[in-house]
Design a protein around this motif. Structure first.
Motif, PDB file in Angstrom:
ATOM      1  N   CYS A  10      40.270  42.235  81.475  1.00 28.89           N
ATOM      2  CA  CYS A  10      40.825  42.836  79.897  1.00 28.89           C
ATOM      3  C   CYS A  10      40.553  44.385  80.464  1.00 28.89           C
ATOM      4  CB  CYS A  10      40.051  43.004  78.920  1.00 28.89           C
ATOM      5  SG  CYS A  10      38.594  43.656  78.881  1.00 28.89           S
ATOM      6  N   SER A  11      41.016  45.812  79.891  1.00 32.61           N
ATOM      7  CA  SER A  11      40.698  47.142  80.634  1.00 32.61           C
ATOM      8  C   SER A  11      39.801  47.385  81.538  1.00 32.61           C
ATOM      9  CB  SER A  11      41.100  48.157  80.062  1.00 32.61           C
ATOM     10  OG  SER A  11      42.386  47.750  79.446  1.00 32.61           O
ATOM     11  N   ALA A  12      37.982  47.134  80.495  1.00 34.56           N
ATOM     12  CA  ALA A  12      36.959  47.465  81.279  1.00 34.56           C
ATOM     13  C   ALA A  12      36.310  46.252  81.338  1.00 34.56           C
ATOM     14  CB  ALA A  12      35.665  48.904  80.213  1.00 34.56           C
ATOM     15  N   GLY A  13      37.084  44.353  80.546  1.00 31.71           N
ATOM     16  CA  GLY A  13      35.707  44.034  80.285  1.00 31.71           C
ATOM     17  C   GLY A  13      35.195  43.608  79.234  1.00 31.71           C
ATOM     18  N   MET A  14      34.672  45.285  78.835  1.00 27.99           N
ATOM     19  CA  MET A  14      34.185  44.557  77.164  1.00 27.99           C
ATOM     20  C   MET A  14      34.356  43.798  75.925  1.00 27.99           C
ATOM     21  SD  MET A  14      32.281  48.317  77.353  1.00 27.99           S
ATOM     22  CE  MET A  14      32.115  49.147  79.192  1.00 27.99           C
ATOM     23  N   GLY A  60      43.996  40.319  78.655  1.00 25.04           N
ATOM     24  CA  GLY A  60      44.088  40.474  77.793  1.00 25.04           C
ATOM     25  C   GLY A  60      45.267  41.072  77.218  1.00 25.04           C
ATOM     26  N   PRO A  61      46.084  41.239  76.046  1.00 19.33           N
ATOM     27  CA  PRO A  61      47.487  41.645  75.738  1.00 19.33           C
ATOM     28  C   PRO A  61      47.717  43.520  75.807  1.00 19.33           C
ATOM     29  CG  PRO A  61      46.087  40.812  74.190  1.00 19.33           C
ATOM     30  CD  PRO A  61      44.850  40.537  75.225  1.00 19.33           C
ATOM     31  N   GLN A  62      46.116  43.933  76.189  1.00 25.29           N
ATOM     32  CA  GLN A  62      46.037  44.822  76.235  1.00 25.29           C
ATOM     33  C   GLN A  62      46.519  45.017  77.473  1.00 25.29           C
ATOM     34  OE1 GLN A  62      43.366  43.491  76.155  1.00 25.29           O
ATOM     35  NE2 GLN A  62      41.833  44.852  76.479  1.00 25.29           N
ATOM     36  N   VAL A  63      46.634  44.753  78.211  1.00 23.08           N
ATOM     37  CA  VAL A  63      46.679  44.680  80.489  1.00 23.08           C
ATOM     38  C   VAL A  63      47.519  44.124  80.790  1.00 23.08           C
ATOM     39  CG1 VAL A  63      44.993  45.678  80.850  1.00 23.08           C
ATOM     40  CG2 VAL A  63      44.375  43.206  80.839  1.00 23.08           C
ATOM     41  N   ARG A  64      49.304  43.239  79.662  1.00 26.23           N
ATOM     42  CA  ARG A  64      49.963  42.389  79.253  1.00 26.23           C
ATOM     43  C   ARG A  64      50.914  43.272  80.296  1.00 26.23           C
ATOM     44  NH1 ARG A  64      51.202  40.720  74.926  1.00 26.23           N
ATOM     45  NH2 ARG A  64      52.765  38.659  76.382  1.00 26.23           N
ATOM     46  N   TYR A  65      50.430  44.579  80.505  1.00 23.46           N
ATOM     47  CA  TYR A  65      51.251  45.837  81.589  1.00 23.46           C
ATOM     48  C   TYR A  65      51.803  44.959  83.255  1.00 23.46           C
ATOM     49  CZ  TYR A  65      47.536  48.753  82.620  1.00 23.46           C
ATOM     50  OH  TYR A  65      46.670  48.862  83.089  1.00 23.46           O
ATOM     51  N   MET A  66      50.401  44.559  83.292  1.00 26.33           N
ATOM     52  CA  MET A  66      49.782  44.530  85.059  1.00 26.33           C
ATOM     53  C   MET A  66      50.066  42.441  85.067  1.00 26.33           C
ATOM     54  SD  MET A  66      45.984  45.387  84.625  1.00 26.33           S
ATOM     55  CE  MET A  66      46.310  45.265  86.093  1.00 26.33           C
ATOM     56  N   ALA A  67      50.523  42.402  84.126  1.00 20.00           N
ATOM     57  CA  ALA A  67      51.193  40.347  84.142  1.00 20.00           C
ATOM     58  C   ALA A  67      52.422  40.301  85.464  1.00 20.00           C
ATOM     59  CB  ALA A  67      51.870  40.369  83.097  1.00 20.00           C
ATOM     60  N   ASP A  82      48.187  33.208  82.332  1.00 20.82           N
ATOM     61  CA  ASP A  82      48.992  33.643  81.151  1.00 20.82           C
ATOM     62  C   ASP A  82      48.052  34.994  80.222  1.00 20.82           C
ATOM     63  OD1 ASP A  82      50.789  33.402  79.278  1.00 20.82           O
ATOM     64  OD2 ASP A  82      50.748  31.437  79.350  1.00 20.82           O
ATOM     65  N   ILE A  83      49.064  35.260  79.252  1.00 23.06           N
ATOM     66  CA  ILE A  83      48.259  36.121  78.635  1.00 23.06           C
ATOM     67  C   ILE A  83      47.934  35.897  77.394  1.00 23.06           C
ATOM     68  CG2 ILE A  83      49.183  38.349  77.519  1.00 23.06           C
ATOM     69  CD1 ILE A  83      50.914  38.279  79.597  1.00 23.06           C
ATOM     70  N   ILE A  84      46.642  35.865  76.736  1.00 25.14           N
ATOM     71  CA  ILE A  84      46.122  36.044  75.751  1.00 25.14           C
ATOM     72  C   ILE A  84      47.481  35.915  74.780  1.00 25.14           C
ATOM     73  CG2 ILE A  84      44.487  35.788  74.111  1.00 25.14           C
ATOM     74  CD1 ILE A  84      42.464  36.726  77.171  1.00 25.14           C
ATOM     75  N   ASN A  85      47.136  35.105  73.776  1.00 23.16           N
ATOM     76  CA  ASN A  85      47.999  35.385  72.113  1.00 23.16           C
ATOM     77  C   ASN A  85      47.648  36.786  71.665  1.00 23.16           C
ATOM     78  OD1 ASN A  85      48.523  34.831  69.407  1.00 23.16           O
ATOM     79  ND2 ASN A  85      49.857  33.755  70.227  1.00 23.16           N
ATOM     80  N   MET A  86      48.256  37.599  71.039  1.00 24.70           N
ATOM     81  CA  MET A  86      47.683  38.543  70.770  1.00 24.70           C
ATOM     82  C   MET A  86      47.398  38.444  68.884  1.00 24.70           C
ATOM     83  SD  MET A  86      49.674  42.701  69.641  1.00 24.70           S
ATOM     84  CE  MET A  86      50.449  42.367  72.006  1.00 24.70           C
TER      85      MET A  86
END
Length: 108
Positions: A10-14, A60-67, A82-86
């Motif tokens: 995800c963005s920061a892994g947190m 994580g869904p918040q970084v789906r733009y990187m998919a 894959d992207i985690i279901n939101m």
């Protein structure tokens, strides 16, 4: 040694750290031994180059733009992604996310 390695990014892994705990609990309940960890999206390249490298990557869904960019890298490394279901992410549903990872791995 763990059967498979599941990486969440995800963005920061947190924000995925709690989800990792929920997934570990689900894996234990299911009687499977996986190494599950969270990292930042910036660390994906490094993790893909490690030995052993992750067997699957969930974004994580918040970084789906990187998919698309990440998919090129995971395809090259032979790692499903894959992207985690939101909804599962928002509800921190570790069992469902674990099942999604297993589906990508071809387990169960």
């Amino acid at each position: 040694m763990a059967e498979k390695i599941i990486m969440l990014a995800c963005s920061a892994g947190m924000s995925t750290s709690l989800l990792v705990s929920k997934m570990e609990a689900a894996a234990k309940q299911d009687g499977v031994d996986y190494k599950i960890f969270a990292t930042s999206a910036a660390d994906i390249d490094h993790q893909l180059s490690q030995d052993p490298h992750p067997d699957v990557l969930l974004l994580g869904p918040q970084v789906r733009y990187m998919a698309n960019d990440v998919k090129k890298k995971t395809d090259k490394a032979g790692i499903p992604m894959d992207i985690i279901n939101m909804s599962d992410y928002g509800m921190m549903n570790g069992e469902n996310v674990l099942q999604a990872a297993e589906k990508l791995l071809g387990d169960r």
